[in-house]
Design a protein around this motif. Sequence first.
Motif, mmCIF file in Angstrom:
data_model
loop_
_atom_site.group_PDB
_atom_site.id
_atom_site.type_symbol
_atom_site.label_atom_id
_atom_site.label_comp_id
_atom_site.label_asym_id
_atom_site.label_seq_id
_atom_site.Cartn_x
_atom_site.Cartn_y
_atom_site.Cartn_z
ATOM 1 N N ILE A 1 53.890 60.018 39.261
ATOM 2 C CA ILE A 1 54.520 59.919 40.581
ATOM 3 C C ILE A 1 56.033 60.045 40.459
ATOM 4 C CG2 ILE A 1 54.910 58.425 42.571
ATOM 5 C CD1 ILE A 1 52.197 57.121 42.003
ATOM 6 N N LEU A 2 56.613 59.287 39.548
ATOM 7 C CA LEU A 2 58.070 59.308 39.388
ATOM 8 C C LEU A 2 58.565 60.674 38.925
ATOM 9 C CD1 LEU A 2 58.632 55.840 37.633
ATOM 10 C CD2 LEU A 2 58.803 56.399 40.069
ATOM 11 N N GLY A 3 57.795 61.308 38.055
ATOM 12 C CA GLY A 3 58.185 62.623 37.557
ATOM 13 C C GLY A 3 57.729 63.769 38.428
ATOM 14 N N ASP B 1 43.375 56.935 39.995
ATOM 15 C CA ASP B 1 44.050 57.847 40.913
ATOM 16 C C ASP B 1 45.452 57.313 41.167
ATOM 17 O OD1 ASP B 1 44.997 59.385 43.001
ATOM 18 O OD2 ASP B 1 43.110 59.372 44.103
ATOM 19 N N PRO B 2 46.507 58.059 40.827
ATOM 20 C CA PRO B 2 47.871 57.558 41.034
ATOM 21 C C PRO B 2 48.144 57.097 42.456
ATOM 22 C CG PRO B 2 47.912 59.545 39.693
ATOM 23 C CD PRO B 2 46.497 59.383 40.185
ATOM 24 N N ARG B 3 47.446 57.670 43.432
ATOM 25 C CA ARG B 3 47.671 57.281 44.826
ATOM 26 C C ARG B 3 47.308 55.814 45.076
ATOM 27 N NH1 ARG B 3 44.341 62.038 47.637
ATOM 28 N NH2 ARG B 3 42.990 61.412 45.896
ATOM 29 N N ALA B 4 46.495 55.238 44.196
ATOM 30 C CA ALA B 4 46.130 53.828 44.364
ATOM 31 C C ALA B 4 47.332 52.910 44.186
ATOM 32 C CB ALA B 4 45.042 53.450 43.358
ATOM 33 N N LEU B 5 48.386 53.399 43.520
ATOM 34 C CA LEU B 5 49.571 52.580 43.279
ATOM 35 C C LEU B 5 50.562 52.627 44.433
ATOM 36 C CD1 LEU B 5 50.277 53.589 39.564
ATOM 37 C CD2 LEU B 5 49.015 51.593 40.399
ATOM 38 N N LEU B 6 50.376 53.531 45.370
ATOM 39 C CA LEU B 6 51.317 53.676 46.477
ATOM 40 C C LEU B 6 51.200 52.508 47.452
ATOM 41 C CD1 LEU B 6 50.841 57.491 47.231
ATOM 42 C CD2 LEU B 6 52.665 56.401 45.889
ATOM 43 N N LEU C 1 51.754 65.157 33.873
ATOM 44 C CA LEU C 1 52.624 64.418 32.954
ATOM 45 C C LEU C 1 51.841 63.318 32.244
ATOM 46 C CD1 LEU C 1 55.413 63.733 31.801
ATOM 47 C CD2 LEU C 1 55.786 62.267 33.797
ATOM 48 N N ASP C 2 51.896 63.314 30.927
ATOM 49 C CA ASP C 2 51.277 62.252 30.133
ATOM 50 C C ASP C 2 52.388 61.600 29.315
ATOM 51 O OD1 ASP C 2 49.960 60.597 28.354
ATOM 52 O OD2 ASP C 2 48.260 61.945 28.117
ATOM 53 N N LEU C 3 52.893 60.501 29.807
ATOM 54 C CA LEU C 3 54.025 59.819 29.174
ATOM 55 C C LEU C 3 53.754 59.521 27.710
ATOM 56 C CD1 LEU C 3 56.735 58.188 29.410
ATOM 57 C CD2 LEU C 3 55.314 56.231 29.980
ATOM 58 N N TYR C 4 52.536 59.072 27.379
ATOM 59 C CA TYR C 4 52.242 58.659 26.016
ATOM 60 C C TYR C 4 52.160 59.851 25.063
ATOM 61 C CZ TYR C 4 51.203 54.424 28.546
ATOM 62 O OH TYR C 4 51.302 53.349 29.368
#
Length: 212
Positions: A195-197, A155-160, A202-205
Amino acid sequence: TLLVGDGDSAAASVVALAALAGQSPDTWLTWVTRRACNEQLPQPVEPPVDNTLPERQRMAALANRLAADDANHVTFYSGTHVEGVTWHADLDRFVVRLAGKHAGEFEFDRIVANVGYRPDASLHRELHVASCPACEAPAGMAPMLADLGSGAALDPRALLTPEPDFYILGAKSFGRDSRFTIATGLEQIRALFTILGDRADLDLYATMADLA
């Protein structure tokens, strides 16, 4: 050589040193773990509970077999811990005092301490970054560690963190937990770019692959 520890790193060290002993017969390993176990049928390394890392499973099983077989130049002492270490320059070796089940003084040429680690938090000590008191991982990541191996996506929120635009990725984000893998790091990067985008899909890879 004295090896201390009972985790994945210790398992890798045991396997590598046993292989070295096969090439250099004067190599002998004493493996010490604080946790006591049946030394007739020892299982010092707990195999991973999930099957997503077969090589780690294989390494743990091989290390446990080596602990039970003196023929591989491996002597296993459980229920034992290091009480003192003294370097003797005239002997060019360490004198180690062990305590517990196999107490005594022993001489070793080398010591491998696979006893865990803690992250260096000096970079963000003055920032608003909360950490888990148990594992020292960032507070957002700590709950994810409990579910590690479940196959759930990060979950991206874990990085906040409470600190604006400050994120902790990589092994440091796991605190004292040693289960970090490159695959997890790549997943963290992917999640961070959502998050940044400001794009959940979004899948950077995938984007990079299209560009290639």
